[in-house]
Design an enzyme around this catalytic site. Structure first.
Site, mmCIF file in Angstrom:
data_model
loop_
_atom_site.group_PDB
_atom_site.id
_atom_site.type_symbol
_atom_site.label_atom_id
_atom_site.label_comp_id
_atom_site.label_asym_id
_atom_site.label_seq_id
_atom_site.Cartn_x
_atom_site.Cartn_y
_atom_site.Cartn_z
ATOM 1 N N GLY A 108 0.834 -1.201 0.000
ATOM 2 C CA GLY A 108 0.000 0.000 0.000
ATOM 3 C C GLY A 108 0.861 1.239 0.000
ATOM 4 O O GLY A 108 2.024 1.195 0.397
ATOM 5 N N THR A 109 0.281 2.344 -0.482
ATOM 6 C CA THR A 109 0.986 3.610 -0.463
ATOM 7 C C THR A 109 0.085 4.623 0.219
ATOM 8 O O THR A 109 -1.016 4.867 -0.241
ATOM 9 C CB THR A 109 1.307 4.066 -1.890
ATOM 10 O OG1 THR A 109 2.053 3.014 -2.520
ATOM 11 C CG2 THR A 109 2.157 5.307 -1.898
ATOM 12 N N VAL A 145 3.913 1.173 2.338
ATOM 13 C CA VAL A 145 3.801 0.128 3.345
ATOM 14 C C VAL A 145 4.238 -1.196 2.731
ATOM 15 O O VAL A 145 3.786 -1.569 1.650
ATOM 16 C CB VAL A 145 2.354 0.029 3.882
ATOM 17 C CG1 VAL A 145 2.281 -1.005 4.990
ATOM 18 C CG2 VAL A 145 1.890 1.382 4.386
ATOM 19 N N ASP A 182 -8.656 11.791 11.439
ATOM 20 C CA ASP A 182 -8.841 11.268 10.080
ATOM 21 C C ASP A 182 -9.366 9.833 10.115
ATOM 22 O O ASP A 182 -8.788 8.934 9.524
ATOM 23 C CB ASP A 182 -7.514 11.359 9.313
ATOM 24 C CG ASP A 182 -7.718 11.265 7.797
ATOM 25 O OD1 ASP A 182 -8.878 11.440 7.352
ATOM 26 O OD2 ASP A 182 -6.742 11.017 7.086
#
Ligand SMILES: *[C@@H]1O[C@H](CO)[C@@H](O)[C@H](O)[C@H]1NC(C)=O
Ligand SMILES: *[C@@H]1O[C@H](CO)[C@@H](O)[C@H](O)[C@H]1NC(C)=O
Ligand SMILES: *[C@@H]1O[C@H](CO)[C@@H](O)[C@H](O)[C@H]1NC(C)=O
Length: 674
Positions: free
Chosen positions: A507-508, A514, A627
């Protein structure tokens, strides 16, 4: 070079030197020197990826055939101490330095010079007298050096000037004598020098001027009415000079004015009633003068004011209630040290954004209006040295205020330590506090793509827990791994993902990639590595915020952090690996979304709510995630939820109000953060 062979270590190549460094218990070889003078190298310097060589300390590429600009990322070489690019075909800017040893006269003969920027160096001596002898100079920007002498002679006729910034030097001379007529001028900043004389009357011709800063000099004269011709002026700063005379009403016609600072001069007379015409004014500072008379009601017309300072003058009469109309006043209202008297207006209670209010050193009498209790943002209130009596307001942020902000007065009382208690405590405010303390409803709305679910949890008791030992984010080379019986080590992680090879990316995120790492004992962990960017400061703050917060907290539905490496060159965080991925991804996948049935969704929402409740009420000081989106909720194979990504989280300081820039994903930002 013959020795430059692929598949061999660059440390053995001609002209390259390496050394061993310690990074988080690892000791790799890194390139530190490139020394290839006169080696016949062609091409552009930008072809060399400086970001990949962060340990470079010495570069000598002089006497080659390099062309093009010096790449900006050369400034990421924080260890560089020697750079020689002499005798090449390089052109363009030299990225931002601490150069010294300026030989000014050599610049003077550049008759085609249009722009000269030498800011933030250590250049000394006078500027060359003939710097504008070619008549083409537009930008002369030499901020923050040690330049002395007077304004160069050729500037007097330099009508091409667009921007003149000489601030923070030791320049001297009579500015009204040395400055000419500049019809193209947009910005003039001469602040923090030793200029004297009067405000140059010629400035009236610079009708394009937007910024005029002459602060911190020794300018005498009065404020010239010709300044009112500068209708584009946005900032006018004349503070810390020896200006005298009155504030001319004419300057109130500057409709675009946003900042006006005239503080610490010798101005006299009163505030012109036309002041209300400055409808765009955000900052007004006229403190530290000899101004007197009444504070005009019309000041209430400057509705965009964020900060108003009229302290240290001789204003008299009462404070007009119209000040309460300044709804945008947030940073400060300081009227201290005047001769103001009478009762304080109820209308001040309307200033709900105001954080700092100083009414001290006046002759206000009567009681503090009960409306003050609705100034919820006030973190500093100073009413000392007046004739006030009665109870002080009991707002949350003032509970720990110092008694010195309330004494001496005629007879104030209240719950602040150092003040005598009042006989009757204002009932309404007291009971409100009690009810809030007992019932803390949390409403959590989790966006579910298909249908929204609303869960309401009422917490009746809550105990605060202190965080564990603090980890200082500033430390230079921090490496800490825990929870793994000492089995988890840096090498193991780096080996598992082959030194951050892209094929391990799962993942980014906003500020990093990641990776999934399988350690030698089979254990899976997720590793988040901070992006290397030029504008990386903000990302670093997020990294430290996450490191700091996750190392302090433990809760069953918050993703566990196992460790981190924080080194100027390598930064990563190690977490427990959560298999299914994000809630967002799960809901996007038809099959998985079906499997996530209503029972599981309710459990999930409850778990997330408990994690948030833990952050808000059981951590001291409280933590606000800011968030909570479906992207930041991770699921394991049984759909158990884990809150992750604390990059934008904040620790609330209990003794101040918390105004901060908006952070997070629009649509998911906590309502309290607006
Ligand atoms: C450099 O080369 C020598 C032999 O030529 C070798 O022993 C050494 O390991 C090499 N060094 C590196 C860092 O590769
Ligand atoms: C330069 O090196 C950095 C760090 O190794 C790498 O992330 C980046 O992708 C490289 N850039 C280019 C253009 O090769
Ligand atoms: C309020 O103003 C007075 C006088 O100008 C000053 O001495 C005092 O420090 C100020 N109070 C605060 C809290 O800054």
């Amino acid at each position: 070079m013959s020795s430059w062979q692929e598949n061999t270590s660059p440390c053995n190549w001609t002209g390259i030197m390496c050394t061993v460094v310690h990074i988080c218990r690892r000791m790799p070889w890194v390139v530190t020197n490139i020394s290839l003078p006169g080696a016949g190298i062609r091409g552009q310097l930008g072809e060399l990826n400086f970001s990949a060589l962060p340990f470079l300390a010495y570069i000598d590429l002089s006497n080659n055939s390099l062309h093009g600009p010096i790449p900006a990322n050369i400034s990421s070489l924080s260890l560089l101490s020697y750079l020689n690019l002499y005798l090449n075909y390089i052109k363009g800017q030299i990225p931002c330095n601490k150069l010294s040893g300026f030989r000014p006269q050599e610049f003077g003969d550049l008759i085609n010079l249009v722009q000269l920027v030498l800011s933030y160096n250590s250049f000394s001596g006078p500027l060359p007298a003939n710097i504008c002898s070619g008549g083409r100079l537009q930008y002369l920007i030499v901020t923050s050096n040690i330049l002395n002498g007077s304004i160069p002679r050729s500037l007097k006729t330099c009508t091409s000037l667009v921007q003149l910034q000489l601030q923070e030097n030791q320049l001297t001379g009579d500015i009204s004598q040395h400055l000419g007529v500049y019809p193209q001028l947009i910005k003039m900043i001469l602040a923090s020098n030793r200029f004297f004389g009067q405000i140059p009357p010629n400035l009236g011709a610079s009708t394009k001027l937007t910024v005029l800063h002459l602060a911190q000099n020794m300018i005498t004269s009065s404020i010239l009415t010709i300044l009112s011709k500068l209708s584009n002026l946005v900032e006018l700063k004349l503070d810390y000079n020896y200006l005298s005379g009155e504030v001319p009403p004419e300057i109130c016609s500057l409709a675009n004015l946003y900042k006006l600072t005239l503080s610490s001069n010798q101005l006299s007379g009163s505030i012109p009633t036309l002041i209300g015409n400055l409808s765009n004014l955000g900052y007004l500072d006229i403190s530290g003068n000899r101004l007197s008379g009444l504070i005009p009601e019309e000041l209430g017309g400057c509705t965009k004011l964020q900060s108003l300072k009229i302290n240290n003058n001789s204003f008299s009469g009462s404070l007009p209630g119209a000040i309460g109309n300044l709804a945008g006043l947030q940073i400060m209202l300081d009227v201290s040290n005047n001769n103001l008297s009478g009762v304080l207006p109820q209308q001040l209670g309307k200033l709900q954004m105001l954080e700092f209010l100083n009414l001290s050193h006046n002759q206000f009498n009567g009681s503090i209006p009960s409306s003050f209790a609705s100034m919820v943002s006030i973190s500093t209130l100073d009413v000392s040295y007046n004739d006030l009596e009665g109870p002080v307001p009991t707002t949350r942020l003032l509970q720990n205020a110092s008694a010195s902000c309330f004494l001496p007065n005629k007879g104030l009382c209240g719950s602040i330590s150092g003040l005598p208690p009042c006989y009757s405590i204002p009932v309404a405010a007291h009971q409100k506090g009690k009810i809030l303390g007992l019932l803390l409803p949390i409403v959590l709305v989790v966006g579910f793509g298909v249908v929204d679910v609303t869960v309401v949890i009422i917490i009746l008791t809550h105990k605060r827990r202190k965080p564990q030992e603090s980890v200082t984010a500033e430390a230079r080379d921090l490496f800490s791994i825990w929870n793994f019986d000492g089995r988890l080590a840096f090498d193991d992680i780096v080996r598992a993902i082959e030194d951050f090879d892209d094929k391990y990316i799962i993942g980014t995120g906003g500020y990093g990639k990641v990776y999934k790492a399988q350690l030698q004992d089979g254990q899976l962990v997720a590793v988040k590595k901070l992006h290397q960017t030029e504008e990386g400061l903000d990302d670093e703050r997020r990294f430290h915020s996450e490191m700091e917060i996750l190392s302090h907290i433990r809760q069953r539905s918050i993703v566990k952090m196992y460790g981190f490496c924080s080194h100027p060159v390598y930064k990563f965080l190690v977490y427990e690996y959560i298999k299914q991925g994000s809630l967002h991804g799960t809901l996007e996948n038809d099959e998985l979304a079906k499997e996530l049935d209503w029972q599981k969704r309710i459990t999930l929402a409850t778990d997330v709510a408990q994690a948030i409740s833990y952050l808000h009420h059981e951590c001291s000081p409280p933590i606000i995630h800011r968030d909570v989106t479906s992207n930041n909720i991770l699921l394991d194979t049984s759909f158990k939820a884990f809150v992750s990504d604390f990059g934008t989280a904040r620790v609330l300081k209990p003794d101040s109000s918390n105004w901060s820039a908006l952070a997070g994903t629009y649509g998911y930002i906590a309502p309290g953060m607006y």
